[in-house]
Design an enzyme around this catalytic site. Structure first.
Site, PDB file in Angstrom:
ATOM      1  N   ASP A 149      33.765  56.903  48.266  1.00  0.00           N
ATOM      2  CA  ASP A 149      33.277  56.605  49.718  1.00  0.00           C
ATOM      3  C   ASP A 149      31.819  56.957  49.506  1.00  0.00           C
ATOM      4  OD1 ASP A 149      32.539  55.982  52.218  1.00  0.00           O
ATOM      5  OD2 ASP A 149      34.549  56.276  52.775  1.00  0.00           O
ATOM      6  N   THR A 224      37.637  46.355  37.861  1.00  0.00           N
ATOM      7  CA  THR A 224      38.499  46.421  39.045  1.00  0.00           C
ATOM      8  C   THR A 224      38.301  44.890  39.607  1.00  0.00           C
ATOM      9  OG1 THR A 224      37.040  47.286  40.665  1.00  0.00           O
ATOM     10  CG2 THR A 224      38.323  48.817  39.217  1.00  0.00           C
TER      11      THR A 224
END
Length: 246
Positions: A149, A224
């Site tokens: 994050d 990803t």
């Protein structure tokens, strides 16, 4: 260096002695969400075989995996797709994943079982606690921190996991010559990471002089779905790899 959204100063490199656990400050937020049947199966049925607990204390990794092999630890594996792919592609390497979100842990465990993986273990715990209490010093060959994050607002920068004390803890758990691999899609956070690692003792950037401090995405880091979607939108991704020099 400056933040795109507000003046941004990296953490004080002299503050590596700052406490890792500050009351009320976490680098993550537990998100509520529905758990699928497969995720529930992972959490209930597969966890007893592949799950690890802080209460187990300091691990003997040779005994845990029944062999001596290269070891990779990934912090914050999300839904686990990349970590499972790595474990399947590298059967001669042992992997430990750390994640706090139950759906991601459940999905990874379910998928690992379906693929018959024996070289993967999982903690559903705060990564700082696992590093401090469970993983031996000098025991890890690679520590991966992919897309943490970024906490982009300046008032939240104290929540970023990459801080001097965290980096020093990583160094203590890596074997000499081991690697700390970071990746982010926030350029300002990439700069923060680079500044923090540059000031940290005992680390050497593996990037060449012409590309420092960043390296191209290594082939061994799976792309990803999130990253592939970002590439189509023209978003950048920054990889940094540092070697423990001493």
């Amino acid at each position: 260096m400056t933040d795109a959204y507000s003046p941004d100063q990296p953490p004080d490199p002299q503050n590596a002695e700052a406490p890792l656990h500050r009351p009320g400050i976490k680098s993550y937020v537990i998100r509520a969400g529905r758990t699928t049947q497969a995720q529930t199966r992972g959490l209930m049925d597969i966890w007893p075989r592949l799950g690890l607990n802080v209460a187990d204390g300091r691990q003997d990794l040779d005994a845990l995996f029944g062999r001596r092999a290269p070891r990779v630890v990934e912090i914050g594996f999300g839904m686990g797709g990349s970590l499972v792919e790595q474990a399947e592609s590298h059967p001669d390497t042992d992997f430990i994943g750390i994640e706090v979100h139950a759906p991601g842990v459940g999905k990874l465990l379910d998928e690992a079982d379906k693929r018959g993986l024996t070289n993967l273990r999982v903690y559903r715990e705060d990564a700082l606690t696992v590093l401090e209490q469970c993983l031996p010093a000098d025991s890890i060959d690679t520590l991966q921190l992919f897309f943490p994050d970024p906490w982009p607002k300046k008032k939240h920068h104290k929540r970023r996991i990459v801080q001097p004390a965290f980096v020093e803890l990583i160094r203590s758990r890596l074997a000499v010559g081991g690697h700390f691999h970071l990746a982010t899609d926030w350029e300002a956070y990439a700069e923060w990471m680079a500044d923090t690692l540059a000031a940290a003792p005992g680390f050497a950037n593996t990037a060449g002089a012409t590309t420092a401090p960043y390296v191209p995405r290594p082939a061994f880091r799976p792309l990803t779905k999130f990253e592939a979607r970002g590439e189509k939108l023209g978003h950048g991704v920054w990889d940094l790899i540092y070697r423990r020099a001493d």
